[in-house]
Design an enzyme around this catalytic site. Structure first.
Site, mmCIF file in Angstrom:
data_model
loop_
_atom_site.group_PDB
_atom_site.id
_atom_site.type_symbol
_atom_site.label_atom_id
_atom_site.label_comp_id
_atom_site.label_asym_id
_atom_site.label_seq_id
_atom_site.Cartn_x
_atom_site.Cartn_y
_atom_site.Cartn_z
ATOM 1 N N LYS A 1 8.359 5.940 5.596
ATOM 2 C CA LYS A 1 9.181 4.492 4.810
ATOM 3 C C LYS A 1 9.486 3.750 6.648
ATOM 4 O O LYS A 1 9.219 3.390 6.392
ATOM 5 C CB LYS A 1 9.595 4.202 3.798
ATOM 6 C CG LYS A 1 8.777 5.205 2.874
ATOM 7 C CD LYS A 1 6.775 3.833 2.159
ATOM 8 C CE LYS A 1 6.761 4.234 1.156
ATOM 9 N NZ LYS A 1 5.133 3.329 1.177
ATOM 10 N N LEU B 1 11.664 1.700 -9.123
ATOM 11 C CA LEU B 1 10.675 0.883 -9.490
ATOM 12 C C LEU B 1 9.957 0.610 -10.691
ATOM 13 O O LEU B 1 9.509 1.891 -10.840
ATOM 14 C CB LEU B 1 8.828 0.580 -8.861
ATOM 15 C CG LEU B 1 8.882 -0.102 -7.580
ATOM 16 C CD1 LEU B 1 6.995 0.583 -6.223
ATOM 17 C CD2 LEU B 1 9.668 -1.470 -6.853
ATOM 18 N N TYR C 1 9.514 10.918 2.642
ATOM 19 C CA TYR C 1 9.715 9.934 1.839
ATOM 20 C C TYR C 1 9.736 8.511 2.495
ATOM 21 O O TYR C 1 9.248 7.569 2.933
ATOM 22 C CB TYR C 1 8.959 9.950 0.334
ATOM 23 C CG TYR C 1 9.610 8.458 -0.540
ATOM 24 C CD1 TYR C 1 8.241 8.178 -0.498
ATOM 25 C CD2 TYR C 1 10.234 7.612 -0.068
ATOM 26 C CE1 TYR C 1 7.649 7.013 -1.329
ATOM 27 C CE2 TYR C 1 9.824 6.641 -1.521
ATOM 28 C CZ TYR C 1 8.331 5.679 -1.117
ATOM 29 O OH TYR C 1 8.354 4.705 -1.822
ATOM 30 N N LEU D 1 0.527 -1.184 0.314
ATOM 31 C CA LEU D 1 0.329 -0.630 -0.420
ATOM 32 C C LEU D 1 1.115 1.269 0.201
ATOM 33 O O LEU D 1 1.634 1.256 0.853
ATOM 34 C CB LEU D 1 -0.549 -0.288 1.287
ATOM 35 C CG LEU D 1 -1.816 1.356 1.008
ATOM 36 C CD1 LEU D 1 -2.854 1.110 0.344
ATOM 37 C CD2 LEU D 1 -2.767 0.688 2.622
ATOM 38 N N GLY D 2 0.879 1.951 -1.046
ATOM 39 C CA GLY D 2 1.437 3.517 -0.608
ATOM 40 C C GLY D 2 0.216 4.363 -1.869
ATOM 41 O O GLY D 2 0.143 4.202 -2.453
ATOM 42 N N ARG E 1 4.019 10.693 -14.292
ATOM 43 C CA ARG E 1 4.469 10.798 -13.281
ATOM 44 C C ARG E 1 6.035 11.849 -14.041
ATOM 45 O O ARG E 1 6.869 10.602 -13.966
ATOM 46 C CB ARG E 1 4.868 9.559 -12.826
ATOM 47 C CG ARG E 1 3.711 10.476 -11.275
ATOM 48 C CD ARG E 1 4.446 8.198 -10.205
ATOM 49 N NE ARG E 1 3.007 8.693 -9.105
ATOM 50 C CZ ARG E 1 3.260 7.382 -8.135
ATOM 51 N NH1 ARG E 1 4.949 6.965 -8.924
ATOM 52 N NH2 ARG E 1 2.067 7.009 -8.241
#
Length: 170
Positions: free
Chosen positions: A81, A104, A77, A26-27, A112
């Site tokens: 995390k 990723l 960020y 999830l994010g 983006r």
């Protein structure tokens, strides 16, 4: 598949019962959700889901985090995390695996531009240094499944990008 309202996650506790293993990827992004929304999704929702999973009998929780996660980071960020990694570990699973992938590599539906440029560049770098700065999402998914099928190396295991590549090819 069960759809839950993360704003009322406690009302969906039954959806988290009866599983030996929990996977969490999830994010969101700060650009999409704002600072408060990002913290709520990436830290609070994840920690609450982990707590419900543990209460429901989950023994092994597998969390996708981020390369560089650190609760003391000056970058929001990475700090969030790192905070969520600590919160998930504190839940007390028999086994907790944290994956810290680098950039990723995947096809996204939303735009983006900066990330797209970085992915293009890192995709080229990956041809020379395949495990250094990026990882395909499929490799992360395979590594998440593979870590469940192998004996653990302790109560908490943190897998950095190179280890994710290796495990994702096993």
């Amino acid at each position: 598949e069960v759809v839950v309202d993360f704003e009322r996650l406690n009302e969906h506790a039954a959806a988290f019962q009866g599983y030996d293993v929990g996977f969490c990827c999830l994010g969101t992004t700060r650009a999409k959700a704002g600072v408060d929304g990002f913290i709520r999704v990436d830290r609070d929702y994840v920690a609450q889901a982990a707590e419900l999973a543990r209460a429901g009998g989950c023994k092994h929780f597998v969390l996708q985090s981020s390369h560089g996660a650190n609760e003391h980071s000056k970058f929001l960020y990475l700090r969030v995390k790192g905070e969520v990694e600590n919160l998930v570990q504190a839940v007390g699973f028999d086994r907790c695996t944290i994956l810290r992938p680098a950039m990723l590599l995947c096809a996204r539906q939303e735009s983006r531009p900066a990330e797209w440029i970085a992915r293009q560049f890192l995709g080229l770098v990956a041809r020379v240094f395949p495990t250094a700065y990026s990882v395909p999402v499929e490799t992360v998914a395979r590594a998440m499944v593979a870590c469940v099928l192998q004996p653990g190396k302790g109560k908490v295991e943190v897998l950095e990008n190179k280890a994710i590549h290796k495990l994702g090819k096993a």
